[in-house]
Design a protein around this motif. Structure first.
Motif, PDB file in Angstrom:
ATOM      1  N   UNK A   1     -28.316  30.117 -37.687  1.00 49.95           N
ATOM      2  CA  UNK A   1     -27.155  29.526 -38.314  1.00 49.95           C
ATOM      3  C   UNK A   1     -26.293  28.880 -37.235  1.00 49.95           C
ATOM      4  N   UNK A   2     -26.476  27.606 -37.020  1.00 49.58           N
ATOM      5  CA  UNK A   2     -25.662  26.916 -36.034  1.00 49.58           C
ATOM      6  C   UNK A   2     -24.811  25.864 -36.712  1.00 49.58           C
ATOM      7  N   UNK A   3     -23.675  25.617 -36.122  1.00 53.41           N
ATOM      8  CA  UNK A   3     -22.754  24.617 -36.653  1.00 53.41           C
ATOM      9  C   UNK A   3     -23.178  23.229 -36.197  1.00 53.41           C
ATOM     10  N   UNK A   4     -23.633  23.124 -34.959  1.00 52.48           N
ATOM     11  CA  UNK A   4     -23.987  21.833 -34.373  1.00 52.48           C
ATOM     12  C   UNK A   4     -25.441  21.479 -34.646  1.00 52.48           C
ATOM     13  N   UNK A   5     -25.720  20.180 -34.655  1.00 51.75           N
ATOM     14  CA  UNK A   5     -27.079  19.672 -34.852  1.00 51.75           C
ATOM     15  C   UNK A   5     -27.741  19.517 -33.492  1.00 51.75           C
ATOM     16  N   UNK A   6     -28.919  20.087 -33.311  1.00 52.67           N
ATOM     17  CA  UNK A   6     -29.601  19.951 -32.030  1.00 52.67           C
ATOM     18  C   UNK A   6     -30.768  18.975 -32.144  1.00 52.67           C
ATOM     19  N   UNK A   7     -31.122  18.381 -30.991  1.00 49.73           N
ATOM     20  CA  UNK A   7     -32.219  17.424 -30.947  1.00 49.73           C
ATOM     21  C   UNK A   7     -33.557  18.147 -30.871  1.00 49.73           C
ATOM     22  N   UNK A   8     -34.602  17.494 -31.335  1.00 50.10           N
ATOM     23  CA  UNK A   8     -35.961  18.051 -31.324  1.00 50.10           C
ATOM     24  C   UNK A   8     -36.659  17.669 -30.019  1.00 50.10           C
ATOM     25  N   UNK A  55     -24.023  28.689 -28.919  1.00 47.09           N
ATOM     26  CA  UNK A  55     -22.944  29.319 -28.160  1.00 47.09           C
ATOM     27  C   UNK A  55     -21.721  29.546 -29.028  1.00 47.09           C
ATOM     28  N   UNK A  56     -21.412  28.606 -29.879  1.00 54.89           N
ATOM     29  CA  UNK A  56     -20.257  28.753 -30.767  1.00 54.89           C
ATOM     30  C   UNK A  56     -20.445  29.953 -31.683  1.00 54.89           C
ATOM     31  N   UNK A  57     -21.661  30.126 -32.202  1.00 57.57           N
ATOM     32  CA  UNK A  57     -21.930  31.273 -33.057  1.00 57.57           C
ATOM     33  C   UNK A  57     -21.884  32.573 -32.272  1.00 57.57           C
ATOM     34  N   UNK A  62     -18.493  37.882 -35.486  1.00 59.00           N
ATOM     35  CA  UNK A  62     -18.972  37.946 -36.869  1.00 59.00           C
ATOM     36  C   UNK A  62     -20.312  37.271 -37.077  1.00 59.00           C
ATOM     37  N   UNK A  63     -20.729  36.428 -36.135  1.00 59.12           N
ATOM     38  CA  UNK A  63     -22.025  35.749 -36.230  1.00 59.12           C
ATOM     39  C   UNK A  63     -22.882  35.980 -34.988  1.00 59.12           C
ATOM     40  N   UNK A  64     -22.419  36.776 -34.059  1.00 66.25           N
ATOM     41  CA  UNK A  64     -23.117  36.987 -32.795  1.00 66.25           C
ATOM     42  C   UNK A  64     -24.394  37.794 -32.973  1.00 66.25           C
TER      43      UNK A  64
END
Length: 183
Positions: A1-8, A55-57, A62-64
């Motif tokens: 569950x990440x907030x940011x979109x990562x590249x493939x 990293x944000x998560x 609560x999401x770590x």
């Protein structure tokens, strides 16, 4: 569950090949050595990107997942539950605890841990019942303590609640736990 979109991985490989100069000395076809090198580097870049997006998560308890043991060690949690979400709830509950000694505080704190709680208080010496001169103290005078019963509803296993409350309850409170599975 990440907030940011990562590249493939293939997007990183294509990006690396696009950074190379053009010409016969820099072949970019699938069989070339430069393509294989770009593919190799792209796996490392994808891994770094995934970790940086997570990293944000991770910094929010609560999401770590990876940093959860560090949160627990920081808060002094020794007997952590086995379920990851219960561990997160315990860390968040302890971090957001404001510290009070009212019934509603402990009921809401237990609710953060996933328990439904009812509190039964026992009174001490009450003005109007005892008169001046009555002998109320003994050699084992416990008037500096008071007893409270926590009735935990819906479960028989409330060890997480006991361990968490043991860390925040004042030492002069004697707690008894009762399980009420029927409610």
């Amino acid at each position: 569950m990440t907030i940011l979109q990562n590249y493939k991985q293939n997007e990183y490989a294509q990006g690396l090949k696009n950074l190379l100069p053009t010409g016969f000395a820099w072949p970019k076809d699938e069989a070339s050595l430069l393509n294989q090198i770009a593919q190799g580097f792209s796996y490392a870049f994808q891994d770094m990107d995934i970790l940086s997006c997570e990293t944000i998560d991770e910094v929010f308890p609560g999401t770590s997942t990876v940093l959860l043991p560090i949160w627990q060690k920081t808060l002094g949690i020794c007997d952590a539950p086995t379920d990851i979400q219960e561990q997160r709830n315990q860390v968040v509950a302890l971090l957001t605890a404001t510290g009070a000694i009212s019934n509603s505080y402990f009921i809401n704190f237990a609710k953060q841990l996933g328990y439904t709680l009812t509190i039964i208080e026992y009174g001490g010496i009450i003005s109007g019942i005892y008169r001046c001169g009555d002998s109320v103290g003994t050699c084992q005078d416990y008037s500096y303590e008071f007893d409270v019963t926590f009735v935990v509803h819906g479960t028989n296993d409330y060890t997480i609640l006991q361990n968490t409350f043991a860390a925040i309850l004042p030492p002069y409170v004697r707690i008894y736990y009762i399980s009420d599975i029927n409610s």
